[in-house]
Design a protein around this motif. Sequence first.
Motif, mmCIF file in Angstrom:
data_model
loop_
_atom_site.group_PDB
_atom_site.id
_atom_site.type_symbol
_atom_site.label_atom_id
_atom_site.label_comp_id
_atom_site.label_asym_id
_atom_site.label_seq_id
_atom_site.Cartn_x
_atom_site.Cartn_y
_atom_site.Cartn_z
ATOM 1 N N VAL A 144 0.847 -1.192 0.000
ATOM 2 C CA VAL A 144 0.000 0.000 0.000
ATOM 3 C C VAL A 144 0.883 1.241 0.000
ATOM 4 O O VAL A 144 1.684 1.451 0.919
ATOM 5 N N GLU A 145 0.726 2.085 -1.037
ATOM 6 C CA GLU A 145 1.530 3.294 -1.184
ATOM 7 C C GLU A 145 0.795 4.526 -0.655
ATOM 8 O O GLU A 145 -0.431 4.532 -0.529
ATOM 9 N N VAL A 146 1.559 5.592 -0.392
ATOM 10 C CA VAL A 146 0.993 6.914 -0.143
ATOM 11 C C VAL A 146 0.175 7.325 -1.369
ATOM 12 O O VAL A 146 0.572 7.068 -2.506
ATOM 13 N N SER A 147 -0.949 7.972 -1.155
ATOM 14 C CA SER A 147 -1.867 8.237 -2.264
ATOM 15 C C SER A 147 -1.353 9.293 -3.237
ATOM 16 O O SER A 147 -1.592 9.211 -4.444
ATOM 17 N N ASP A 148 -0.653 10.326 -2.761
ATOM 18 C CA ASP A 148 -0.195 11.407 -3.637
ATOM 19 C C ASP A 148 1.214 11.832 -3.230
ATOM 20 O O ASP A 148 1.419 12.917 -2.677
ATOM 21 N N PRO A 149 2.220 10.998 -3.514
ATOM 22 C CA PRO A 149 3.574 11.308 -3.052
ATOM 23 C C PRO A 149 4.157 12.576 -3.653
ATOM 24 O O PRO A 149 4.910 13.288 -2.971
ATOM 25 N N GLU A 150 3.814 12.907 -4.900
ATOM 26 C CA GLU A 150 4.381 14.108 -5.525
ATOM 27 C C GLU A 150 3.963 15.370 -4.769
ATOM 28 O O GLU A 150 4.797 16.212 -4.429
ATOM 29 N N THR A 151 2.668 15.500 -4.524
ATOM 30 C CA THR A 151 2.175 16.696 -3.836
ATOM 31 C C THR A 151 2.733 16.784 -2.433
ATOM 32 O O THR A 151 3.177 17.853 -1.975
ATOM 33 N N GLU A 152 2.724 15.669 -1.711
ATOM 34 C CA GLU A 152 3.239 15.664 -0.344
ATOM 35 C C GLU A 152 4.725 16.012 -0.320
ATOM 36 O O GLU A 152 5.199 16.754 0.551
ATOM 37 N N PHE A 153 5.473 15.474 -1.284
ATOM 38 C CA PHE A 153 6.905 15.747 -1.308
ATOM 39 C C PHE A 153 7.170 17.224 -1.571
ATOM 40 O O PHE A 153 8.024 17.835 -0.929
ATOM 41 N N GLY A 160 9.833 21.711 -0.178
ATOM 42 C CA GLY A 160 9.912 23.133 -0.487
ATOM 43 C C GLY A 160 10.754 23.433 -1.715
ATOM 44 O O GLY A 160 10.600 22.817 -2.766
ATOM 45 N N ARG A 161 11.680 24.385 -1.568
ATOM 46 C CA ARG A 161 12.471 24.871 -2.706
ATOM 47 C C ARG A 161 13.357 23.786 -3.302
ATOM 48 O O ARG A 161 13.765 23.897 -4.469
ATOM 49 N N ARG A 162 13.687 22.743 -2.537
ATOM 50 C CA ARG A 162 14.538 21.683 -3.075
ATOM 51 C C ARG A 162 13.786 20.758 -4.028
ATOM 52 O O ARG A 162 14.386 20.094 -4.862
ATOM 53 N N ALA A 163 12.480 20.684 -3.875
ATOM 54 C CA ALA A 163 11.699 19.696 -4.612
ATOM 55 C C ALA A 163 11.803 19.919 -6.120
ATOM 56 O O ALA A 163 11.650 21.038 -6.611
ATOM 57 N N HIS A 164 12.051 18.837 -6.831
ATOM 58 C CA HIS A 164 12.120 18.901 -8.293
ATOM 59 C C HIS A 164 11.527 17.592 -8.818
ATOM 60 O O HIS A 164 12.218 16.569 -8.862
ATOM 61 N N VAL A 165 10.255 17.613 -9.174
ATOM 62 C CA VAL A 165 9.594 16.420 -9.695
ATOM 63 C C VAL A 165 10.024 16.252 -11.152
ATOM 64 O O VAL A 165 9.809 17.136 -11.982
#
Length: 260
Positions: free
Chosen positions: A230-239, A244-249
């Motif tokens: 079972v995975e987290v439902s929305d990992p991109e948004t949560e990450f 913050g500023r480090r996030a780069h999807v």
Amino acid sequence: MRVRRLGWAGLELEAGEGRLVIDYVRDLSPLFTGWKPGDGLAVPGGTVTAALVTHLHRDHTDAAALAEVLAPGTPVLRPAPGHGDDVDNVTTLPAERELTSHRLAAEIVNAWDTREIGPFRVTAVPAVDGLGDPQLNWVVEAGGQRIFHGGDTMFHGYWWLVARRFSPFDAVFLPANGAVVDAPHLQPPSPLPAAMDPKQAAAAAEILDARYAVPMHYETEQLDKIAGYVEVSDPETEFRTHAGRRAHVLPIGEWLDLTA
């Protein structure tokens, strides 16, 4: 150096004339029921001169896929086999057999071992596997840039040791699906994540002092997973929220040029 996301935990790295892959797979059917090999996954853009694997779960070590892209004799750096009997090692034995049957030049390395492979300097660093199997993470340096690949590690106390030796990082690629696993050979099951969730991944990125923090090891499609995963439902948004500023999807198939 530039880095391309190949899907799931797979990466392709280019530096000079060298091309390296980490956790490159084409077949995720052991994890997702009904998966067709290659769906949603990219392939390397040319012959690969080195391959790294973080651990011998089939969603991270796909010997058939590696055999298709590796030059003859290409080193495949991997962690040691699991300890114990066949029940203990039930999740690593398929990949072990496939590495042998495809006659890949697999080489066991230990944490803190370093290898020079063409333009790349690669160092295995400690990681903690959620199922108790041996796992390494990788630091790769080339052309004055440095990246970290986190396999599907749990959060652990080695982050500060890695940071002391290698930070800052130009980019870190971290698992973010927070998978909770209920496996038949691991009973009673744990309700806690067996791989980092988005908040834990963001914390690791901060400790490692990353310029770019890229989440991986998750699927955005609503796929049928094997029972007990079972995975987290929305990992991109949560990450994005936590990093913050480090996030780069980074979308699958796209490059991140670290020289920019």
